[in-house]
Design an enzyme around this catalytic site. Structure first.
Site, PDB file in Angstrom:
ATOM      1  N   SER B  45       0.820  -1.201   0.000  1.00  0.00           N
ATOM      2  CA  SER B  45       0.000   0.000   0.000  1.00  0.00           C
ATOM      3  C   SER B  45       0.859   1.257   0.000  1.00  0.00           C
ATOM      4  O   SER B  45       0.388   2.343  -0.271  1.00  0.00           O
ATOM      5  CB  SER B  45      -0.930   0.029   1.215  1.00  0.00           C
ATOM      6  OG  SER B  45      -1.862  -1.010   1.116  1.00  0.00           O
ATOM      7  N   GLY B 219      -4.512  -2.000  -1.004  1.00  0.00           N
ATOM      8  CA  GLY B 219      -3.653  -1.617  -2.106  1.00  0.00           C
ATOM      9  C   GLY B 219      -3.434  -0.133  -2.121  1.00  0.00           C
ATOM     10  O   GLY B 219      -4.114   0.608  -1.406  1.00  0.00           O
ATOM     11  N   GLY B 221      -2.799   3.820  -3.897  1.00  0.00           N
ATOM     12  CA  GLY B 221      -3.327   4.654  -4.970  1.00  0.00           C
ATOM     13  C   GLY B 221      -4.759   5.108  -4.791  1.00  0.00           C
ATOM     14  O   GLY B 221      -5.356   4.982  -3.721  1.00  0.00           O
ATOM     15  N   CYS B 246      -9.481  -2.043   3.291  1.00  0.00           N
ATOM     16  CA  CYS B 246      -8.719  -0.880   2.851  1.00  0.00           C
ATOM     17  C   CYS B 246      -9.118  -0.493   1.421  1.00  0.00           C
ATOM     18  O   CYS B 246     -10.231  -0.038   1.205  1.00  0.00           O
ATOM     19  CB  CYS B 246      -7.215  -1.164   2.996  1.00  0.00           C
ATOM     20  SG  CYS B 246      -6.235   0.318   2.995  1.00  0.00           S
ATOM     21  N   MET B 247      -8.251  -0.695   0.417  1.00  0.00           N
ATOM     22  CA  MET B 247      -8.651  -0.427  -0.961  1.00  0.00           C
ATOM     23  C   MET B 247      -9.896  -1.239  -1.300  1.00  0.00           C
ATOM     24  O   MET B 247     -10.817  -0.751  -1.956  1.00  0.00           O
ATOM     25  CB  MET B 247      -7.506  -0.776  -1.916  1.00  0.00           C
ATOM     26  CG  MET B 247      -7.850  -0.688  -3.383  1.00  0.00           C
ATOM     27  SD  MET B 247      -8.332   0.964  -3.937  1.00  0.00           S
ATOM     28  CE  MET B 247      -6.718   1.711  -4.157  1.00  0.00           C
ATOM     29  N   GLN B 250     -12.875   0.518  -0.231  1.00  0.00           N
ATOM     30  CA  GLN B 250     -13.227   1.665  -1.066  1.00  0.00           C
ATOM     31  C   GLN B 250     -13.869   1.216  -2.376  1.00  0.00           C
ATOM     32  O   GLN B 250     -14.830   1.821  -2.855  1.00  0.00           O
ATOM     33  CB  GLN B 250     -11.972   2.510  -1.311  1.00  0.00           C
ATOM     34  CG  GLN B 250     -11.487   3.166  -0.007  1.00  0.00           C
ATOM     35  CD  GLN B 250     -10.056   3.681  -0.071  1.00  0.00           C
ATOM     36  OE1 GLN B 250      -9.349   3.431  -1.047  1.00  0.00           O
ATOM     37  NE2 GLN B 250      -9.635   4.392   0.958  1.00  0.00           N
ATOM     38  N   TYR B 291      -7.002   7.832   1.062  1.00  0.00           N
ATOM     39  CA  TYR B 291      -8.338   8.157   0.564  1.00  0.00           C
ATOM     40  C   TYR B 291      -9.368   7.623   1.543  1.00  0.00           C
ATOM     41  O   TYR B 291      -9.095   6.714   2.317  1.00  0.00           O
ATOM     42  CB  TYR B 291      -8.572   7.517  -0.810  1.00  0.00           C
ATOM     43  CG  TYR B 291      -7.720   8.110  -1.893  1.00  0.00           C
ATOM     44  CD1 TYR B 291      -8.212   9.130  -2.716  1.00  0.00           C
ATOM     45  CD2 TYR B 291      -6.414   7.663  -2.094  1.00  0.00           C
ATOM     46  CE1 TYR B 291      -7.413   9.685  -3.712  1.00  0.00           C
ATOM     47  CE2 TYR B 291      -5.612   8.212  -3.086  1.00  0.00           C
ATOM     48  CZ  TYR B 291      -6.116   9.227  -3.890  1.00  0.00           C
ATOM     49  OH  TYR B 291      -5.334   9.775  -4.872  1.00  0.00           O
ATOM     50  N   HIS B 331      -6.963  -2.235   8.803  1.00  0.00           N
ATOM     51  CA  HIS B 331      -6.423  -3.571   8.582  1.00  0.00           C
ATOM     52  C   HIS B 331      -6.713  -4.483   9.768  1.00  0.00           C
ATOM     53  O   HIS B 331      -5.975  -4.453  10.746  1.00  0.00           O
ATOM     54  CB  HIS B 331      -4.903  -3.503   8.378  1.00  0.00           C
ATOM     55  CG  HIS B 331      -4.519  -3.131   7.002  1.00  0.00           C
ATOM     56  ND1 HIS B 331      -4.275  -4.054   6.020  1.00  0.00           N
ATOM     57  CD2 HIS B 331      -4.364  -1.927   6.410  1.00  0.00           C
ATOM     58  CE1 HIS B 331      -3.972  -3.440   4.879  1.00  0.00           C
ATOM     59  NE2 HIS B 331      -4.022  -2.138   5.094  1.00  0.00           N
ATOM     60  N   ASP B 333      -6.086  -7.396   9.806  1.00  0.00           N
ATOM     61  CA  ASP B 333      -4.953  -8.314   9.784  1.00  0.00           C
ATOM     62  C   ASP B 333      -3.743  -7.726  10.490  1.00  0.00           C
ATOM     63  O   ASP B 333      -2.715  -8.388  10.632  1.00  0.00           O
ATOM     64  CB  ASP B 333      -4.580  -8.636   8.335  1.00  0.00           C
ATOM     65  CG  ASP B 333      -4.483  -7.369   7.486  1.00  0.00           C
ATOM     66  OD1 ASP B 333      -5.488  -6.638   7.394  1.00  0.00           O
ATOM     67  OD2 ASP B 333      -3.407  -7.099   6.937  1.00  0.00           O
TER      68      ASP B 333
END
Lengths: 1062, 362, 178
Positions: B45, B219, B221, B246-247, B250, B291, B331, B333
Site C-alpha cells: 500500500s 492496495g 493509490g 482498505c482499498m 473503497q 483516501y 487492517h 490483519d
C-alpha cells in the site's frame, strides 16, 4: 456512559508517608484524582497522613483529613462524613490495603458505601498470588512455575524440587519488601522466613527465576464498557531480576519487534479485561530474548509508580482518567486533555525516547548493601526525554545530581578489571558507569553481554557513547564533532573535560555557532494532531516549538529526584510558588526532572520544561524564555546550588541575592554575621587537613559534631565522642574531606527547634516555631516535632523571634529562610541558616493556615508582607496541637544502621493533630505505624551513659502494664531500683538460648525495642545487630530516649491510672 | 554521506544517507507506529510513497524474512530520525540498511522528522524526492509538482498471474490490489483454500471458480481508478459473501454508488481508535490509507456505516443491506499493529458458513 | 462439568451479526417488531433493538413475551384461561414483521408456544425466529431464521446462556450432566 449522578460525596484515601517503594507518585496521582472528581462536580473528602503533599492542600479537596491511615481512624472519619463512595485505587498499595481492611470490618456494607473503580474481588484476584495464577491458567497466559507457601518448609520443598535460582515474593507487601532471589537451599531458607514474617497474611509466592528475560511493562486503561487500551509500553534496560523500580527504563519499547510487541499487548489487554479493572493498571511481563516465550510477572490493579512515569513519558494523565472512569465515564467520551481535540481513547504515539534512572540513597547510606535485586531500594527517580536513546540516557544521568555527571566515574576508573567484572555481574546502583568503563577498557559487546545479559542494543548505546568520548577527545574544537556530541546528549561539562577547556568556552563556542537546543512538545500523538500542551523537552534538532509568550515570565526551579533530605516537601513549595506567580499575573515556568511529582504535571504551570537541573540546561531555557528572573528558594539545595552560576551568566535571581545566599551558606562569612550581631552559636572551627580537624576537636573537647561544609540533609554529619571515632570518620570520608573544608562544632545538648521566616526586607513574619521532641543530635529531618512548642516560655519564643528578625534583616533576606536553634538553659543558640524554604514549609503552612511558599513568592515579586496583610512578628498560635513524626525505610535497606544521629535517614513523615499534646502524639505514632498494644513487652538495651535517664521511663512502662526485658547490665540497674525485669541473654552470650535477645525478637515476644547502644558504626556491634533484628521483625524501634518519653506520654493518655491507695 | 529530501513546495531537508545509493521520488507520507517498520516498508500500500517514521529510532530489531508483507516492496524511500547502530533480536537475519540496499530503496536519516510531519499535517501530503544533491532543487520541485506519481500504481503491484494458497476448508477468491501477506496469513490460519487473482479479474472469472467467499485486498493509490473492479463487485456481491479491506473497502463502496475523496494526510499508524456503531465497542486499528469514503455519498438504501474513526469520524466500515457483504477501511490483519479487530475474519467465515447452510436447506 | 464455549466478545459479535442479518433480510427496519421470550430472550431482543437503532437511527419496538401458560410441556390447569403476557400491552404486532428472539433453540416447543401466544394477540405480517444458540434435537418442524451459533450437543448436555443483565456475565456454557 456519562458520569454517575447517584453518588455525590467521594472519599479518596492517600498513600501516607513516603517510603522506599512509595514515593511522590501517589501525591501526583491522588492530586490528579481529587481534581478530576471535583471537576465533575463531586464533593471530595481526602484522608492522608502525609502533611508534605500537595494533595492535602485545602484547595485540592472539599474536606481534608490529615489523620493516621488506620482502620480505626478512617472509620471514624467515615462515620462523620458519610461518603457515598470510596475511591481506593489511587493511593498506592497503602490506600488499596486500607480499603480492603475497611471492607473486611463491614463498615462499608453497614453504611452502604460503594468502592469505586475496580471491584474488590478483582483486586484480590490480582493481588493474591494463587488466585492470579489460576486466572492466568484459565486465560492460557503463562506464569513461571510457582507455589504459594505459608511455612519455610513448604518453600524449601518446592525450591528443592524445581531447582534454583528461585524468587521469593511476599504477598501484600509493597515495593517487593522482603523478597529476593535465592541461589540455593540456604538462601531460600533465610529469605522465605523473612518474607513470611513481613507479609501481613504470612504468605509468600515462591517461583522459578526467569532472570535474564527482557522485562516489559504495559500501562493499561479500561472502562466499564470494556474499552481497553495501552497508554505506554516501557522496556527495562536491565533484564528480569532487578526490581523494575530499581531498573533503568526506556519508553517506548526499544528492542521489541511488532510481533513481540503485539503479542504482549494482547496479553495485557486480556488480563485487564479478565480482571475487569476499571481504571488504570500495570502489567509486568518477561519475554525470553531467544523465543516467543513470555511470562506474566504481575499485575498491579491500580495506578502505580510506573503509571506516573508513563503519564509523564507520554503526556497522558492516567490518574485523572482513572478517576473519571471510576465515576462511570468511558474513554471515548472523555476528551484527551493533551490535544484537546482527540479523545482519551487513544494509544499515545511517541516521537522521542524517554529514559528513567532510579535515584538511590547510597550516597547517604554508604554502608548499605548496594546490590540490586527484587527488593526496591531507590527513593526516587529522574526521567529525561531526547530524540535519541543516547541523548535521553545522558540527560537522565546528569539529572541524578550525583557525583557522576556523565558516564565517567572516578571509582570505576580506578577499579581493577576484576572489580569491574564483579560489578557487572552483581548489579549495583552504579553499574551503568562500570559498563562504560568496561567499554573504555576494550571489553567487547559480547563480553559485557555475557556478564550482564543486557540486550546488545542497549549495551551499544553505552558503548557508542564511549566511542563518542574518544571521537570528541580526538577532534578538539571541531564544530561538527561538537554538533554531533550535543545531538547525543553530551553536556558542555563533559565536552569541556574532554577538551580540557572551561565549560563557558564550550558554551560560547556553541552559541556563537548556532549550536543551541530546540524545544519539542510532548503531545501524545507524534505531531499527527495539533495540540497545545505547554510541555517541552530540549534536543538538538531542527525546529523549535516553544516560543516565548508576550507575558512576563518567571522560571521556578524544581528540586529534582526524591532523595533522603530532599523529599516531596520541596515539590510542595515549588507548586505553591507557581500558584502565587500565576495569581500575580506572571507566566510561571517550571523546570524539573522528576517524573513522580505534581510540579511536573504540565497542567500545574504555564509551561513545563522537563530538563535536568544543571546550569547548562537551565541557562538554555533562560536563553529562550528571557524571564524576569529565576526563583531558587523553593527547590531545596538543588536550586540554591544553581543560583551563583545563573547570576554569573546574567540571569536575575529573584528574592534574596546570591551574595546574601552565600553569606548564609558560607561558614566563615556567616560566623562574621553571628559575631557582628552578638548572637550565640555553638563554638565551631573549620579545618582543611586531617590534623587540623583533630586539633580542632581537641580544642573544643569531645563530643563534637563533624561535617563537611555545604551539605544536604546532614550528609556525612556525625557526632564523634573520641579521637578514635574521629579518625574513623575521616578515613571513611576521604573524598569529601578532600573537596570541602570540614566543620567541627561543639556538640550542645539542648532542645532543638526549627523556624521558617518570611522577610520582605523590612518586616519579618515568623509563622511558627517547631519544637523538636528529641534533643539536639538527631537530625531535624529525623526528629519528631511539635507545633506550637510545648516547653518554650514566652521569653524564649521572644528571643527566637528576635534572633530570627536580626538574621533575616542582616542577611537581606527577601523571601523565605529557615533557621535551626538549640535552646539550652533559656539561651538561644543558632545552629544553621538555610536561605531557602525548608522541609517544614508544607507542615507549618497547613497548620497555621499561612500559605508560606505563596506569601514568600509574593514577597519575592515585590508585594510586601504588610500589603499581603501580615505584620512583623510571631504569628498567633492556634488551639490545635500538631505533631510531625518521621518515617523510615530501613526494612528495604539491609546494613543501614537505624540508630538516629545527625545524618538524616528518614524518607517521609506523618502528622497527627488534636486538642491535646498526648492525643496528637498518639496520632503521629499511629500514622508512623508505631501503634502499640495497651500492655506488652518492651526490651531495653541502653548505653551506660543513658542509664540514669532510662529509670523514669522504665518505671512509666511498668506502670501502664508493660513487662520489661533487659540484658544483664540494664536489668541489674533497674532491679536495684525496684523494678521487675525479665533477663535476656546478650547477642553473643548464648546464641541458641531461648532467651537470647535475638530469639526473643524473632519469636515475636517483644512489642517495642528501645536501644541506645553503640554510637559507633561497627556492623557487628550488639546494638547494631539488635536494631537490625527489630527492623527485620517489624518491631517498633526507638533509639532516642526523648522519643520513648513521647511515646509513653501517648500511651499513658490511653490508659487509666491504677495506683494503689497505700 | 549527505542526502536530501526535496519537496514539491521547494523545501529541502538535509540528512545522512543509508540504504540504497539511488534517487527516487514519491508521495511523502508518515506513520505513527512505534514498531513494525519492516512490515510497513514491505506493505504494498506504500507503493510509490516515501515513508516517514515519527518514531525517532528504527531498525532496532533488524529484519526478519518471516515478517515480510510482500516480496517486492514498492516503497520509494524511508525517512527517519535515526537508524539503530546495533540491532538485536533473536529472529533477525539482516539489518535495515542492508535490507534497503538489497531492495534498492534509499533511506534518509538525521533530519527533523517531527518538523516534516508537522508540515505534512498542515499542508497535506506532498510529493518529494530523495537525492544526494540539492543542486537542481528548484527544477526538481517544479517537476514534482507536475507529476502524478501514483497513477496506475495498482497495475504495478497487483499480481500478474493468479496463484493458489492452498488450504482445506472454504474456497476464497482474493482479489489483489497490492495485498499484504498478513491477510493471506489470517485466511490460512482459518484453513481457507485461497486463489489470488489480479485486480483485473472479472466477475465471470471469479464466479467460475465457484468461491465460497471473495476478499478484496488492500492496495495503494486512488480508488477512483478502480472502476472495472467496482463493476466486478457489483456482480459478485449478489452471489457470494464478500469482504473488503482498505482499498477493497473503497472499491466496495464505489460499487454501491458511494464516492471517495483524498484525505489531507491520511491515516497511517496503528493507534487509530475505531468505534463499531452497533455495539459502541472501540478497537485500536492498524491503518494505511490516503483516501476515504465520503459519508455523504452513501446511499442509505444500499449500505450502512458500521464503523467510524473516533477522532475524525471518517467512515471505517460498511455493510451491504441486501447482500452478505461488508468492508473495513482499517487492517484487521494488523501486522504491524494491534489485533483488536482480527475477529472480523471470523465474522467473514461465519458469514460464509451461514450462506452454505442456507444453500443446503434451500 | 461446565465448559465455557463463548465469552463476552464472542457473544457480542454473534448478536451484532444477527442484527446485520435482520437488516439484510428486511432491507431495513420498516414495520419490524422484536419480541423476546422471557427471560433471557427479552434481554437479547432489547440488545438487538438497541443495535438496530444505532445503525438505522430508527426506533424498533421491542416487546417481551411470557409464555408460561402456553407451554405444552408443562402441566397446567386445563381450565385456566390462556393469557397472553405480551409486554408492553400497547405493542402492536398486526401487519408487522415480528422477529421472535430466544436464547436457545432446542425442541422447538417454546417457539411454538410463543407463536401461539403471538397469534392470540394480533395478526403479524410474518414471524421469524432469531436464537443465539441452536443446539439441535428438534421435536417440532421449526427452523431459526437467524442463528448466532450452531452447537451440536448430546442429549445428556445442557446449554446455558448467561446474560450480564441478570447473570452478571455474558457467556455460553455447555454443561455435561452425569
Amino acid at each position: 456512559m456519562p458520569k454517575r449522578t447517584d453518588i455525590h460525596k467521594i472519599m479518596v484515601i492517600g498513600s501516607g508517608p513516603i517510603i522506599i517503594g512509595q514515593a511522590a507518585e501517589f501525591d501526583y496521582s491522588g492530586t490528579q484524582a481529587c481534581l478530576a472528581l471535583r471537576e465533575e462536580g463531586y464533593e471530595v473528602v481526602l484522608v492522608n497522613s502525609n502533611p508534605a503533599t500537595i494533595m492535602t492542600d485545602t484547595t485540592i479537596a472539599d474536606k481534608i483529613y490529615i489523620e493516621p491511615l488506620t482502620v480505626e481512624s478512617i472509620s471514624r472519619i467515615i462515620r462523620q462524613e458519610y461518603p457515598d463512595a470510596i475511591l481506593p485505587t489511587l493511593g498506592g498499595q497503602v490506600g488499596l490495603n486500607m480499603a480492603l481492611s475497611l471492607a473486611k470490618t463491614g463498615i462499608l456494607d453497614e453504611l452502604n458505601i460503594e468502592l469505586l473503580g475496580t471491584r474488590l474481588s478483582s483486586i484480590e484476584q490480582a493481588e493474591d498470588r494463587e488466585k492470579f495464577k489460576e486466572l492466568c491458567k484459565k486465560l492460557g497466559e503463562p506464569v513461571p512455575p510457582s507455589t504459594t507457601v505459608n511455612t519455610v518448609e513448604e518453600a524449601l520443598e518446592f525450591g528443592d524440587k524445581i531447582g534454583y535460582p528461585i524468587i521469593v515474593r511476599p504477598a501484600f507487601t509493597m515495593g517487593g519488601t522482603g523478597g529476593g532471589i535465592c541461589n540455593n537451599h540456604e538462601e531460600l531458607a533465610q529469605i522465605a522466613k523473612n518474607g513470611l514474617e513481613l507479609s501481613p497474611v504470612t504468605e509468600c509466592l515462591i517461583e522459578k527465576s526467569i532472570a535474564g528475560y527482557k522485562e516489559i511493562e504495559f500501562e493499561v486503561m479500561r472502562d466499564h464498557d470494556d474499552n481497553a487500551m495501552i497508554v505506554c509500553c516501557m522496556e527495562n534496560f536491565d533484564p528480569v531480576g532487578i526490581h523494575t523500580g530499581d531498573s533503568i527504563v526506556f519508553s517506548p519499547s526499544q528492542t521489541l519487534s511488532d510481533k513481540e510487541y503485539q503479542m504482549l499487548r494482547d496479553c495485557s489487554l486480556r488480563l485487564i479485561r479478565a480482571l475487569k479493572i476499571e481504571g488504570g493498571c500495570n502489567v509486568q511481563l518477561a519475554l525470553d530474548p531467544n523465543s516467543f516465550d513470555y511470562d506474566v510477572i504481575e499485575v498491579n490493579p491500580r495506578v502505580s509508580r510506573s503509571s506516573a512515569l508513563a503519564s509523564k513519558a507520554t503526556g497522558y494523565p492516567i490518574a485523572k482518567m482513572a478517576a473519571k472512569i471510576a465515576i462511570g465515564m468511558t474513554l471515548d467520551e472523555i476528551k484527551n486533555p493533551v490535544t484537546g481535540t482527540t479523545y482519551a481513547e487513544f494509544e499515545p504515539a511517541l516521537d522521542y525516547v524517554v529514559c528513567k534512572i532510579p535515584r538511590w540513597p547510597f550516597d547517604k547510606f554508604s554502608k548499605a548493601d548496594r546490590t540490586l535485586s527484587t527488593q526496591m531500594k531507590a527513593t526516587g527517580e529522574v526521567m529525561a526525554i531526547g530524540r535519541t536513546a543516547e541523548e535521553a540516557m545522558q540527560k537522565a544521568v546528569r539529572s541524578l545530581e550525583i557525583d557522576e555527571k556523565d558516564l565517567y566515574s572516578e571509582a570505576a576508573h580506578h577499579a581493577s578489571d576484576e572489580e569491574i567484572e564483579q560489578k557487572l555481574v552483581k548489579a549495583q546502583d552504579d553499574r551503568l558507569f562500570y559498563l562504560a568503563e568496561a567499554f573504555r577498557r576494550g571489553y567487547s559487546l559480547e563480553d559485557v553481554h555475557e556478564l550482564t545479559k543486557i540486550n546488545f542494543y542497549f549495551l551499544d548505546i553505552v558503548s557508542y557513547m564511549v566511542e563518542m568520548e574518544q571521537n570528541i577527545q580526538e577532534n578538539k574544537d571541531n564544530l561538527e564533532t561538537l554538533r554531533l556530541a550535543k545531538k547525543y546528549g553530551f553536556s558542555d561539562t563533559a565536552i569541556a573535560t574532554l577538551w580540557n577547556e572551561s565549560i563557558d568556552q564550550i558554551r560560547d563556542m556553541r552559541k556563537n555557532n548556532g549550536i543551541i537546543p530546540v524545544y519539542k512538545m510532548v503531545d501524545t500523538c507524534a505531531a499527527e494532531f495539533e495540540s497545545k500542551t505547554p510541555y517541552f523537552y530540549s534536543t538538538y534538532d531542527g525546529e523549535n516549538e516553544s516560543h516565548k509568550s508576550g507575558k512576563k515570565s518567571v522560571i521556578v526551579i524544581g528540586s529534582g529526584p526524591i532523595r533522603i533530605g530532599q523529599g516531596v516537601e520541596f515539590d510542595y513549595a515549588t507548586v505553591h510558588c507557581v500558584k502565587a506567580l500565576q495569581k500575580m499575573g506572571y507566566e510561571a515556568i517550571v523546570i524539573n526532572s522528576n517524573p513522580e511529582t505534581v510540579s511536573t504535571d504540565f497542567s500545574i504551570s504555564d509551561k513545563l520544561y522537563f530538563e535536568p537541573l544543571t546550569l547548562e540546561d537551565v541557562l538554555n531555557v533562560c536563553d529562550l524564555e528571557k524571564p524576569e528572573g529565576v526563583i531558587v528558594q523553593f527547590g531545596g539545595q538543588t536550586s540554591i546550588n544553581l543560583a551563583a552560576g545563573l547570576q554569573d551568566h546574567g540571569i536575575k535571581i529573584l528574592g534574596t541575592s546570591v551574595k546574601d545566599l552565600n553569606r548564609a551558606e558560607d561558614r566563615e562569612l556567616f560566623d562574621q554575621i553571628i559575631k557582628k550581631l552578638k548572637l550565640n552559636q555553638p563554638k565551631g572551627l573549620t579545618a582543611t587537613t586531617h590534623e587540623g580537624v583533630i586539633k580542632a576537636a581537641e580544642e573544643l573537647g569531645y563530643p563534637v559534631l563533624v561535617r563537611p561544609s555545604y551539605v544536604l540533609g546532614g550528609k556525612a554529619m556525625e557526632i564523634v565522642y573520641s579521637k578514635r571515632e574521629l579518625e574513623e570518620y575521616l578515613h571513611d570520608h576521604v573524598d569529601i574531606a578532600a573537596d570541602h573544608p570540614i566543620l567541627v562544632d561543639d556538640y550542645l545538648d539542648g532542645r532543638e527547634c526549627d523556624v521558617d521566616a518570611i522577610c520582605d526586607g523590612k518586616d519579618v513574619l515568623l509563622p511558627g516555631i517547631m519544637e523538636h521532641i528529641e534533643h539536639a543530635g538527631v537530625h531535624s529531618g529525623d526528629s519528631m516535632a511539635v507545633y506550637p512548642p510545648q516547653t518554650f516560655t514566652d521569653d524564649v519564643k521572644e528571643k527566637i523571634m528576635d534572633v530570627t528578625r536580626k538574621l533575616a534583616l542582616t542577611l537581606n533576606c527577601v523571601g523565605i529562610m529557615n533557621i535551626q536553634f538549640i535552646i539550652r538553659n533559656g539561651e538561644v543558640y543558632v545552629i544553621e541558616v538555610n536561605p531557602r524554604a525548608s522541609r517544614t514549609v508544607p507542615f507549618l503552612s497547613k497548620i497555621t493556615g499561612i500559605e508560606m511558599a505563596q506569601v514568600a513568592t509574593k514577597v519575592i515579586m515585590g508585594e510586601s508582607l504588610a500589603q499581603q496583610g501580615y505584620s512583623d512578628g510571631l504569628a498567633p498560635e492556634p488551639e490545635m496541637i500538631s505533631v510531625k513524626a518521621p518515617v523510615f525505610s530501613f526494612s528495604k535497606l539491609a546494613d543501614v544502621d537505624s540508630y538516629l544521629g545527625p545524618e538524616m535517614k528518614s524518607t517521609g513523615e506523618v502528622m497527627g493533630s488534636d486538642h491535646t499534646f498526648a492525643k496528637a502524639l498518639y496520632k503521629a505514632f499511629a500514622g508512623a505505624k508505631m501503634q502499640l498494644p495497651e500492655n506488652g513487652n518492651v526490651l531495653l538495651t541502653i548505653e551506660d551513659r543513658d542509664k540514669e535517664k532510662i529509670l523514669p521511663i522504665a518505671k512509666r512502662f511498668a506502670r501502664i502494664g508493660y513487662r520489661i526485658f533487659a540484658t544483664k547490665g540494664t536489668a541489674d540497674f533497674l532491679k536495684n531500683n525496684g523494678l521487675h525485669v525479665d533477663l535476656v541473654t546478650k547477642v553473643h552470650e548464648n546464641e541458641n538460648a531461648d532467651d537470647n535477645i535475638l530469639n526473643e525478637l524473632r519469636e515475636g515476644r517483644i512489642d517495642l525495642v528501645i536501644n541506645t547502644m553503640g554510637h559507633d558504626i561497627e556492623k557487628n556491634s550488639d546494638g547494631f545487630i539488635i536494631r537490625q533484628m527489630a527492623i527485620q521483625q517489624n518491631v517498633p524501634l526507638l533509639t532516642a530516649l526523648d522519643t520513648a518519653d513521647a511515646l509513653l506520654t501517648s500511651l499513658e493518655n490511653r490508659s487509666f491510672a491504677t495506683d494503689a491507695l497505700k | 554521506m549527505k542526502r536530501y529530501l526535496i519537496l514539491e513546495d521547494g523545501s529541502i531537508y538535509e540528512g545522512e544517507d543509508f540504504g540504497a545509493d539511488c534517487e527516487s521520488s514519491g508521495e511523502v507520507v508518515f506513520t505513527t507506529g512505534m514498531t513494525g517498520y519492516q512490515e510497513a516498508i514491505t506493505d504494498q500500500s506504500y507503493a510509490d510513497q516515501i515513508l516517514v517514521f515519527t518514531n525517532p529510532l528504527i531498525g532496532n530489531y533488524g529484519i526478519t524474512l518471516a515478517d515480510y508483507e510482500s516480496l517486492e516492496p514498492q516503497i520509494k524511500g524511508v525517512i527517519c530520525h535515526q537508524v539503530a547502530r546495533h540491532p538485536d533480536n533473536w529472529r533477525m537475519q539482516t539489518t535495515l540498511p542492508k535490507f534497503l540496499k538489497q531492495l534498492k530503496i534509499p533511506g534518509l536519516q538525521g533530519i527533523d522528522t517531527r518538523e516534516l510531519v508537522k508540515k505534512l499535517r498542515i499542508h497535506g501530503t506532498l510529493k518529494g524526492r530523495i537525492t544526494d544533491s540539492k543542486e537542481n532543487a528548484v527544477s526538481i520541485s517544479q517537476e514534482l509538482k507536475q507529476r502524478n506519481i501514483t497513477q496506475g500504481v495498482i497495475n504495478r503491484v497487483s499480481t500478474k498471474n493468479s496463484y493458489p494458497v492452498p488450504g482445506s476448508k472454504r474456497n476464497i477468491v482474493v482479489v489483489d490490489f497490492g495485498i499484504k501477506h498478513s491477510i493471506l496469513r489470517e485466511l490460512a490460519e482459518r484453513d481457507c483454500n485461497c486463489i489470488v487473482l489480479p485486480y483485473t479479474a472479472t466477475a465471470e472469472e471469479i464466479l467460475n471458480l465457484n468461491p465460497d467467499g471473495v476478499l478484496l485486498s488492500n492496495g495503494p493509490g486512488n480508488p477512483e481508478e478502480m472502476l472495472m473492479a467496482a463493476k466486478m463487485v457489483q456482480e459478485v456481491e449478489k452471489h457470494v459473501p464478500l469482504f473488503g479491506i482498505c482499498m477493497g473497502h473503497q472499491v466496495f463502496a464505489l460499487a454501491n454508488g458511494a464516492s471517495t475523496y483524498k484525505m489531507k494526510f491520511g491515516h497511517r499508524g496503528f493507534n487509530h481508535p475505531v468505534r463499531e456503531i452497533a455495539t459502541g465497542n472501540i478497537g485500536f486499528t492498524s491503518q494505511n490509507h490516503g483516501y476515504a469514503v465520503d459519508p455523504k455519498s452513501i446511499n442509505k438504501g444500499n449500505l450502512m456505516i458500521t464503523h467510524v474513526e473516533v477522532n475524525d469520524s471518517t467512515v471505517e466500515g460498511l455493510r451491504h443491506k441486501k447482500y452478505p457483504a461488508f468492508s473495513v477501511q482499517f487492517h484487521p490483519d494488523a501486522t504491524p499493529g494491534p489485533h483488536d479487530e482480527d475477529s472480523l475474519f471470523d465474522d467473514f467465515m461465519s458469514m460464509i458458513d451461514q450462506r452454505k447452510e442456507e444453500e443446503r436447506h434451500a | 462439568m461446565v465448559k465455557e464455549i463463548w465469552d463476552k466478545p464472542a457473544m457480542q459479535r454473534a448478536i451484532v451479526r444477527i442484527t446485520y442479518e435482520i437488516i439484510e433480510r428486511y432491507k431495513g427496519v420498516e414495520d419490524l417488531v422484536l419480541v423476546g421470550i422471557k427471560t433471557r430472550g427479552g434481554y437479547l431482543a432489547r440488545r438487538i433493538g438497541d443495535r438496530l437503532e444505532e445503525i438505522e437511527k430508527k426506533i424498533v419496538p421491542v416487546g417481551e413475551l411470557d409464555i408460561t401458560s402456553y407451554r405444552d410441556d408443562r402441566r397446567v390447569d386445563i381450565n385456566q384461561e390462556k393469557i397472553s403476557n405480551l409486554e408492553p400491552e400497547n405493542l402492536n404486532i398486526t401487519n408487522k414483521h415480528v422477529v421472535l428472539v430466544d436464547d436457545v433453540l432446542y425442541t422447538g416447543r417454546t417457539i411454538r408456544a410463543a407463536m401461539d401466544a403471538l397469534i392470540a394477540t394480533g395478526r403479524p405480517k410474518s414471524i421469524a425466529v432469531a436464537v443465539l444458540v441452536d443446539r439441535g434435537h428438534r421435536e417440532l418442524p421449526i427452523k431459526a431464521d437467524f442463528v448466532g451459533k450452531n452447537i451440536p450437543t448430546a442429549l445428556s448436555e445442557q446449554v446455558a446462556v448467561n446474560v450480564e443483565e441478570i447473570d452478571g456475565i455474558d457467556s455460553i456454557e455447555l454443561i455435561k450432566l452425569k
